[in-house]
Design a protein around this motif. Structure first.
Motif, PDB file in Angstrom:
ATOM      1  N   GLN A 229       0.884  -1.155   0.026  1.00 36.31           N
ATOM      2  CA  GLN A 229       0.018   0.061  -0.023  1.00 36.31           C
ATOM      3  C   GLN A 229       0.855   1.331  -0.026  1.00 36.31           C
ATOM      4  O   GLN A 229       0.561   2.188  -0.751  1.00 36.31           O
ATOM      5  CB  GLN A 229      -0.889  -0.123   1.246  1.00 36.31           C
ATOM      6  N   VAL A 230       1.759   1.393   0.921  1.00 36.64           N
ATOM      7  CA  VAL A 230       2.928   2.478   0.677  1.00 36.64           C
ATOM      8  C   VAL A 230       3.267   2.618  -0.729  1.00 36.64           C
ATOM      9  O   VAL A 230       3.302   3.637  -1.112  1.00 36.64           O
ATOM     10  CB  VAL A 230       4.016   2.135   1.764  1.00 36.64           C
ATOM     11  N   TYR A 231       3.961   1.535  -1.237  1.00 32.88           N
ATOM     12  CA  TYR A 231       4.578   1.769  -2.633  1.00 32.88           C
ATOM     13  C   TYR A 231       3.515   1.892  -3.812  1.00 32.88           C
ATOM     14  O   TYR A 231       3.524   2.541  -4.644  1.00 32.88           O
ATOM     15  CB  TYR A 231       5.567   0.631  -2.899  1.00 32.88           C
ATOM     16  N   GLY A 232       2.409   1.349  -3.385  1.00 32.98           N
ATOM     17  CA  GLY A 232       1.165   1.690  -4.472  1.00 32.98           C
ATOM     18  C   GLY A 232       0.548   3.287  -4.289  1.00 32.98           C
ATOM     19  O   GLY A 232       0.379   3.614  -5.215  1.00 32.98           O
ATOM     20  N   THR A 233       0.818   3.874  -3.259  1.00 29.02           N
ATOM     21  CA  THR A 233       0.421   5.121  -2.977  1.00 29.02           C
ATOM     22  C   THR A 233       1.472   6.024  -3.878  1.00 29.02           C
ATOM     23  O   THR A 233       1.131   7.076  -4.444  1.00 29.02           O
ATOM     24  CB  THR A 233       0.671   5.626  -1.600  1.00 29.02           C
TER      25      THR A 233
END
Length: 295
Positions: A229-233
């Protein structure tokens, strides 16, 4: 001859594909509908899984772990998502789900592990939103921190060297530890932790006093789902999209019980900051001092 021939029995294997993902979805459904409905209700579940990609990623994990056997690496995991929709396309929780000797049935993508330097992007994203730029000079020199009741903390770089004044771009690109710790000390743990929560870290306690400056070097356990989710953001220009494994659930009559369209994303990070961090991560020149000119 047949009576004297030793028998070697194969371990029983259930004919199940994408087993970690299936068990992950099953657990989610059981929380919603209960075990009885799950096992006897005739539920029909459409998921986000791309089976051909899943099986390719299973092969990639297996091959790479086997290559690392001489380094005493025995397990690994992978998670592939679509940042814009949050769809989980592949989930490989271990080298081999059926390898009981290596706890193969444990899904490492949902287990808490230290993320190492991959968490530094959160620190620098928070810093860029608080007056620091990619060109800001950070001092990679010896430093020590003392807090009440705790031993002195003196971070070091993985190469054991100090690199003097470096721009933030090169500090992140080369993954130097000392500038990351100095940056966290400058902006403060609460600022970094709040940004981490907005970008997708759900594993940490909300109490900053439970953590220290080593948090920026991976000192706080997270899940691979958190990090996706962090890198997707970052990939989604600062918009966080919740991960989703299920598209639709119906009962045996076809009645729709759940219909999951992509949830509305929300702004977790300024788009210009997401762009800058992504640009740094894609910059070969920014990391050549540590990783060579073509990494």
């Amino acid at each position: 001859a047949a009576l004297t021939t030793p028998l070697f029995f194969s371990k029983p294997r259930v004919g199940i594909r994408a087993p970690h993902f299936v068990m992950y979805v099953k657990e989610l459904l059981e929380k919603t509908y209960g075990q009885r409905m799950l096992e006897r209700g005739g539920l029909r579940v459409t998921t986000t899984l791309d089976l051909s990609l899943q099986e390719k990623v299973e092969e990639i994990v297996r091959v790479h772990i086997d290559k690392l056997a001489t380094l005493n690496v025995g397990n690994g995991a992978a998670l592939v998502t679509t940042p814009r929709s949050g769809d989980i396309l592949a989930m490989v929780g271990s080298r081999d789900y059926f390898d009981a000797a290596r706890d193969g049935n444990v899904n490492v993508t949902t287990a808490s592990r230290q993320p190492g330097s991959s968490i530094k992007v959160v620190t620098y994203a928070a810093a860029l939103e608080n007056g620091i730029t990619a060109a800001s000079i950070l001092n990679d020199s010896p430093v020590s921190y003392q807090s009440a009741g705790s031993p002195t903390y003196s971070p070091v770089n993985y190469d054991g060297k100090f690199h003097g004044p470096v721009p933030l771009r090169y500090a992140l690109g080369n993954s130097y530890n000392i500038p990351a710790v100095m940056t966290l000390a400058r902006i403060g743990l609460p600022v970094m932790m709040e940004k981490a929560k907005m970008m997708g870290i759900e594993s940490w306690s909300s109490d900053p006093s439970r953590y220290g400056l080593s948090l920026t070097l991976g000192g706080g356990d997270v899940t691979m789902i958190d990090m996706a989710q962090v890198y997707g953001t970052l990939a989604n220009m600062g918009k966080r999209q919740e991960l989703r494994p299920i598209l639709q659930v119906t009962d045996y009559t076809g009645r729709v019980l759940e219909d999951h369209r992509p949830t509305r994303s929300f702004d977790a990070l300024k788009p210009e900051v997401a762009w800058i961090i992504s640009n740094i991560l894609a910059d070969n020149d920014a990391r050549k001092q540590a990783f060579g000119p073509n990494s």
